[in-house]
Design a protein around this motif. Structure first.
Motif, PDB file in Angstrom:
ATOM      1  N   GLY A  29      -2.303  38.947  44.010  1.00 61.67           N
ATOM      2  CA  GLY A  29      -3.504  38.165  44.579  1.00 61.67           C
ATOM      3  C   GLY A  29      -3.989  38.496  45.774  1.00 61.67           C
ATOM      4  O   GLY A  29      -5.082  38.880  45.886  1.00 61.67           O
ATOM      5  N   GLU A  30      -3.080  39.177  46.774  1.00 65.84           N
ATOM      6  CA  GLU A  30      -3.776  39.521  48.232  1.00 65.84           C
ATOM      7  C   GLU A  30      -4.533  40.916  47.852  1.00 65.84           C
ATOM      8  O   GLU A  30      -5.523  41.169  48.368  1.00 65.84           O
ATOM      9  CB  GLU A  30      -2.584  39.628  49.229  1.00 65.84           C
ATOM     10  CG  GLU A  30      -2.090  38.268  49.633  1.00 65.84           C
ATOM     11  CD  GLU A  30      -0.823  38.584  50.694  1.00 65.84           C
ATOM     12  OE1 GLU A  30      -0.367  37.659  51.407  1.00 65.84           O
ATOM     13  OE2 GLU A  30      -0.153  39.706  50.522  1.00 65.84           O
ATOM     14  N   ALA A  79      -7.963  38.560  44.997  1.00 63.71           N
ATOM     15  CA  ALA A  79      -8.801  37.869  46.065  1.00 63.71           C
ATOM     16  C   ALA A  79      -9.926  38.682  46.514  1.00 63.71           C
ATOM     17  O   ALA A  79     -10.940  37.910  46.844  1.00 63.71           O
ATOM     18  CB  ALA A  79      -7.514  37.763  47.554  1.00 63.71           C
ATOM     19  N   ASP A 107      -4.711  29.996  44.958  1.00 66.94           N
ATOM     20  CA  ASP A 107      -3.362  29.796  45.411  1.00 66.94           C
ATOM     21  C   ASP A 107      -2.487  30.713  45.009  1.00 66.94           C
ATOM     22  O   ASP A 107      -2.213  31.162  43.864  1.00 66.94           O
ATOM     23  CB  ASP A 107      -2.708  28.486  44.220  1.00 66.94           C
ATOM     24  CG  ASP A 107      -1.368  27.928  44.870  1.00 66.94           C
ATOM     25  OD1 ASP A 107      -0.869  28.526  45.926  1.00 66.94           O
ATOM     26  OD2 ASP A 107      -0.838  27.165  44.080  1.00 66.94           O
ATOM     27  N   LEU A 108      -1.819  31.357  46.025  1.00 64.21           N
ATOM     28  CA  LEU A 108      -1.095  32.649  45.911  1.00 64.21           C
ATOM     29  C   LEU A 108       0.558  31.984  45.997  1.00 64.21           C
ATOM     30  O   LEU A 108       0.974  31.552  47.160  1.00 64.21           O
ATOM     31  CB  LEU A 108      -1.348  33.639  47.057  1.00 64.21           C
ATOM     32  CG  LEU A 108      -2.619  34.298  46.999  1.00 64.21           C
ATOM     33  CD1 LEU A 108      -2.555  35.210  48.171  1.00 64.21           C
ATOM     34  CD2 LEU A 108      -3.122  34.893  45.604  1.00 64.21           C
ATOM     35  N   SER A 109       1.174  31.956  45.068  1.00 62.42           N
ATOM     36  CA  SER A 109       2.735  31.883  44.831  1.00 62.42           C
ATOM     37  C   SER A 109       3.297  32.365  43.487  1.00 62.42           C
ATOM     38  O   SER A 109       2.675  32.850  42.702  1.00 62.42           O
ATOM     39  CB  SER A 109       2.766  30.323  44.440  1.00 62.42           C
ATOM     40  OG  SER A 109       3.986  29.904  44.171  1.00 62.42           O
ATOM     41  N   ASN A 110       4.543  32.698  43.980  1.00 61.21           N
ATOM     42  CA  ASN A 110       5.404  33.514  42.852  1.00 61.21           C
ATOM     43  C   ASN A 110       5.910  32.412  41.841  1.00 61.21           C
ATOM     44  O   ASN A 110       6.705  32.661  40.974  1.00 61.21           O
ATOM     45  CB  ASN A 110       6.563  34.209  43.467  1.00 61.21           C
ATOM     46  CG  ASN A 110       5.995  35.543  44.116  1.00 61.21           C
ATOM     47  OD1 ASN A 110       4.744  36.036  43.830  1.00 61.21           O
ATOM     48  ND2 ASN A 110       6.460  35.984  45.376  1.00 61.21           N
ATOM     49  N   THR A 148      -4.373  30.686  40.092  1.00 60.52           N
ATOM     50  CA  THR A 148      -3.228  30.819  40.939  1.00 60.52           C
ATOM     51  C   THR A 148      -2.821  32.265  40.427  1.00 60.52           C
ATOM     52  O   THR A 148      -3.107  32.907  39.362  1.00 60.52           O
ATOM     53  CB  THR A 148      -2.228  29.616  40.491  1.00 60.52           C
ATOM     54  OG1 THR A 148      -0.791  30.248  40.761  1.00 60.52           O
ATOM     55  CG2 THR A 148      -2.339  29.818  38.683  1.00 60.52           C
ATOM     56  N   CYS A 149      -1.934  32.741  41.399  1.00 57.22           N
ATOM     57  CA  CYS A 149      -1.505  34.122  41.181  1.00 57.22           C
ATOM     58  C   CYS A 149      -0.349  34.644  41.896  1.00 57.22           C
ATOM     59  O   CYS A 149      -0.269  33.961  43.103  1.00 57.22           O
ATOM     60  CB  CYS A 149      -2.642  35.282  41.529  1.00 57.22           C
ATOM     61  SG  CYS A 149      -2.562  36.774  41.275  1.00 57.22           S
ATOM     62  N   SER A 150       0.382  35.563  41.778  1.00 54.00           N
ATOM     63  CA  SER A 150       1.537  36.029  42.307  1.00 54.00           C
ATOM     64  C   SER A 150       1.075  36.531  43.952  1.00 54.00           C
ATOM     65  O   SER A 150      -0.274  36.937  43.694  1.00 54.00           O
ATOM     66  CB  SER A 150       2.421  37.031  41.856  1.00 54.00           C
ATOM     67  OG  SER A 150       1.683  38.177  41.650  1.00 54.00           O
ATOM     68  N   ILE A 151       1.873  36.393  44.664  1.00 53.29           N
ATOM     69  CA  ILE A 151       1.425  36.682  46.052  1.00 53.29           C
ATOM     70  C   ILE A 151       0.747  38.282  46.335  1.00 53.29           C
ATOM     71  O   ILE A 151      -0.386  38.387  46.593  1.00 53.29           O
ATOM     72  CB  ILE A 151       2.573  36.564  47.230  1.00 53.29           C
ATOM     73  CG1 ILE A 151       2.766  35.053  47.195  1.00 53.29           C
ATOM     74  CG2 ILE A 151       1.984  36.810  48.646  1.00 53.29           C
ATOM     75  CD1 ILE A 151       4.086  34.620  47.983  1.00 53.29           C
TER      76      ILE A 151
END
Length: 292
Positions: free
Chosen positions: A103-104, A108, A126-129, A97-100
């Motif tokens: 991560g992008e 990634a 999973d990209l999520s703040n 998991t990583c911040s959006i």
């Protein structure tokens, strides 16, 4: 006498194939063996794992929670064997998991390269703040910035992240250039997901809470607003690098730029020896080591 692993493989196989027959085929055993193993597991746990009819087998709500745990146990068991049998080659499932934005842009591509190198590995990013609970939600790894407080987790710094405060020349010609942190009170501030701006003052950090003129939880949207001349922004430099190089944005308050923030790879204590975790952290550190 049933051992602690008795029924775990069978229950997981039934849940994944949707039938006792499918589970028997997958594990190369008889249907009666699957049925007895599931029944023993249900009896030992005193719960019903599957709702059975003559036409279907459905995992119960309680069963679904247990199946997820069983799947992780099976994956970890296979990974433990792989550490010895396959010279520690990563395999199984890797959940990250990583911040959006981070991560992008940065994580990634590294994970994609990692998955291509190890065909026995499956990767979920999973990209999520949202700050994910790695242990309760079954993640292997998180990429995070700033202060860390969860003592159940191990960490390794993989790079640093720089922050820049800036505005467009057109905005500065209209409103003037702030000469101090206090001058920001008279400027339009563009605020992202970080509501408190940090500055370096006499070797220490000083916090400033801007009053937003424009607010959005997308760093890219804040950067675009700054380029459009709407005000002053305070963002990770990777959002701004091209605009700064082209002159669309101008750095401000350079004497008060905060020090670089550490970027951490964070993982549960029991997972740090797994080949998939150890090697992907090494790869992230190698690829991101110059800073963001």
């Amino acid at each position: 006498m049933a051992g602690p692993w008795d029924g775990i493989d069978e229950v997981a196989a039934v849940a994944e194939t949707g039938s006792f027959v499918g589970a028997a085929r997958r594990l190369d055993v008889s249907v009666s063996h699957i049925s007895r193993a599931v029944a023993r597991c249900e009896d030992r746990l005193q719960v019903q794992l599957f709702a059975r009819t003559t036409r279907s087998v459905r995992v119960t709500d309680t069963g679904r929670l247990l199946v997820e745990q069983f799947q992780r146990l099976i994956a970890e068991r296979e990974e433990a064997f792989a550490m010895i049998e396959a010279n520690g080659a990563p395999q199984g499932a890797l959940r990250v998991t990583c911040s959006i934005a981070l991560g992008e842009r940065f994580v990634a591509p590294v994970l994609r390269s990692f998955a291509q190198k190890y065909p026995s590995l499956t990767v979920e990013l999973d990209l999520s703040n949202r700050v994910v609970d790695l242990i309760s939600e079954g993640y292997d790894l998180a990429i995070r910035t700033g202060a860390l407080t969860d003592t159940r987790l191990l960490r390794r710094q993989i790079c640093t992240r720089h922050v820049t405060i800036c505005a467009a020349p057109a905005y500065l010609s209209r409103r003037g250039i702030p000469g101090s942190i206090a001058d920001l009170d008279r400027h339009d501030c563009l605020v992202g997901s970080t509501r408190i701006w940090q500055f370096a003052v006499d070797g220490a950090l000083q916090s400033y809470r801007p009053v937003p003129r424009w607010q959005c939880n997308s760093g890219m949207a804040i950067a675009e607003a700054a380029i459009a001349g709407m005000g002053v922004c305070h963002l990770p430099t990777f959002y701004l690098r091209e605009a700064l190089a082209s002159g669309q944005l101008v750095q401000l308050l350079q004497l008060h730029h905060p020090p670089a923030e550490p970027v951490w790879a964070v993982y549960p204590q029991r997972r740090h020896l797994l080949p998939k975790v150890r090697r992907v952290v090494d790869l992230l550190a190698t690829n991101l080591g110059d800073g963001l």
